[in-house]
Design a protein around this motif. Sequence first.
Motif, PDB file in Angstrom:
ATOM      1  N   ALA A  40       0.851  -1.197   0.000  1.00 16.15           N
ATOM      2  CA  ALA A  40       0.000   0.000   0.000  1.00 16.15           C
ATOM      3  C   ALA A  40       0.884   1.242   0.000  1.00 16.15           C
ATOM      4  O   ALA A  40       1.900   1.295   0.690  1.00 16.15           O
ATOM      5  CB  ALA A  40      -0.900  -0.004   1.230  1.00 16.15           C
ATOM      6  N   ASP A  41       0.502   2.217  -0.825  1.00 16.02           N
ATOM      7  CA  ASP A  41       1.262   3.471  -0.925  1.00 16.02           C
ATOM      8  C   ASP A  41       0.298   4.563  -1.343  1.00 16.02           C
ATOM      9  O   ASP A  41      -0.146   4.607  -2.493  1.00 16.02           O
ATOM     10  CB  ASP A  41       2.388   3.325  -1.948  1.00 16.02           C
ATOM     11  N   GLU A  42      -0.025   5.437  -0.423  1.00 10.28           N
ATOM     12  CA  GLU A  42      -1.004   6.496  -0.700  1.00 10.28           C
ATOM     13  C   GLU A  42      -0.528   7.477  -1.761  1.00 10.28           C
ATOM     14  O   GLU A  42      -1.318   8.231  -2.314  1.00 10.28           O
ATOM     15  CB  GLU A  42      -1.375   7.234   0.580  1.00 10.28           C
ATOM     16  N   ASN A  43       0.744   7.468  -2.089  1.00  8.98           N
ATOM     17  CA  ASN A  43       1.269   8.355  -3.127  1.00  8.98           C
ATOM     18  C   ASN A  43       1.102   7.783  -4.531  1.00  8.98           C
ATOM     19  O   ASN A  43       1.345   8.470  -5.516  1.00  8.98           O
ATOM     20  CB  ASN A  43       2.750   8.667  -2.871  1.00  8.98           C
ATOM     21  N   GLU A  44       0.709   6.528  -4.620  1.00  5.39           N
ATOM     22  CA  GLU A  44       0.462   5.902  -5.923  1.00  5.39           C
ATOM     23  C   GLU A  44      -0.982   6.180  -6.351  1.00  5.39           C
ATOM     24  O   GLU A  44      -1.884   6.173  -5.510  1.00  5.39           O
ATOM     25  CB  GLU A  44       0.699   4.395  -5.851  1.00  5.39           C
ATOM     26  N   PRO A  45      -1.224   6.390  -7.649  1.00  3.18           N
ATOM     27  CA  PRO A  45      -2.577   6.701  -8.129  1.00  3.18           C
ATOM     28  C   PRO A  45      -3.644   5.679  -7.736  1.00  3.18           C
ATOM     29  O   PRO A  45      -4.779   6.030  -7.470  1.00  3.18           O
ATOM     30  CB  PRO A  45      -2.421   6.764  -9.654  1.00  3.18           C
ATOM     31  N   GLY A  76      -3.334   3.584  -5.114  1.00  3.14           N
ATOM     32  CA  GLY A  76      -3.252   3.293  -3.686  1.00  3.14           C
ATOM     33  C   GLY A  76      -2.229   2.253  -3.283  1.00  3.14           C
ATOM     34  O   GLY A  76      -2.121   1.916  -2.112  1.00  3.14           O
ATOM     35  N   GLY A  77      -1.478   1.730  -4.251  1.00  2.00           N
ATOM     36  CA  GLY A  77      -0.454   0.745  -3.932  1.00  2.00           C
ATOM     37  C   GLY A  77       0.278   0.267  -5.166  1.00  2.00           C
ATOM     38  O   GLY A  77      -0.015   0.704  -6.281  1.00  2.00           O
ATOM     39  N   VAL A  78       1.245  -0.612  -4.946  1.00  2.00           N
ATOM     40  CA  VAL A  78       2.049  -1.163  -6.038  1.00  2.00           C
ATOM     41  C   VAL A  78       2.304  -2.646  -5.797  1.00  2.00           C
ATOM     42  O   VAL A  78       2.256  -3.124  -4.671  1.00  2.00           O
ATOM     43  CB  VAL A  78       3.409  -0.439  -6.188  1.00  2.00           C
TER      44      VAL A  78
END
Length: 68
Positions: A33-38, A40-42
Amino acid sequence: MLQPFIIKRRCPAQDALCKAIPACSRDAIHYVADENEPLGGVIVFDYDKCDGCGKCVQECCGSAIEMR
């Protein structure tokens, strides 16, 4: 040795949808999970665990993984 590579523009990056994660017998693919990704994750690879078998390429529902 070839290794899997994600083509981000094709990847839906959804943990529940990704068929490549459970297909990996070496537990080398994970959703992060990554809130900076469009989306929400990668999806990420642990190249220390990956043996280059290519199962993830076959199972990827978005044709977003290539061996390079």
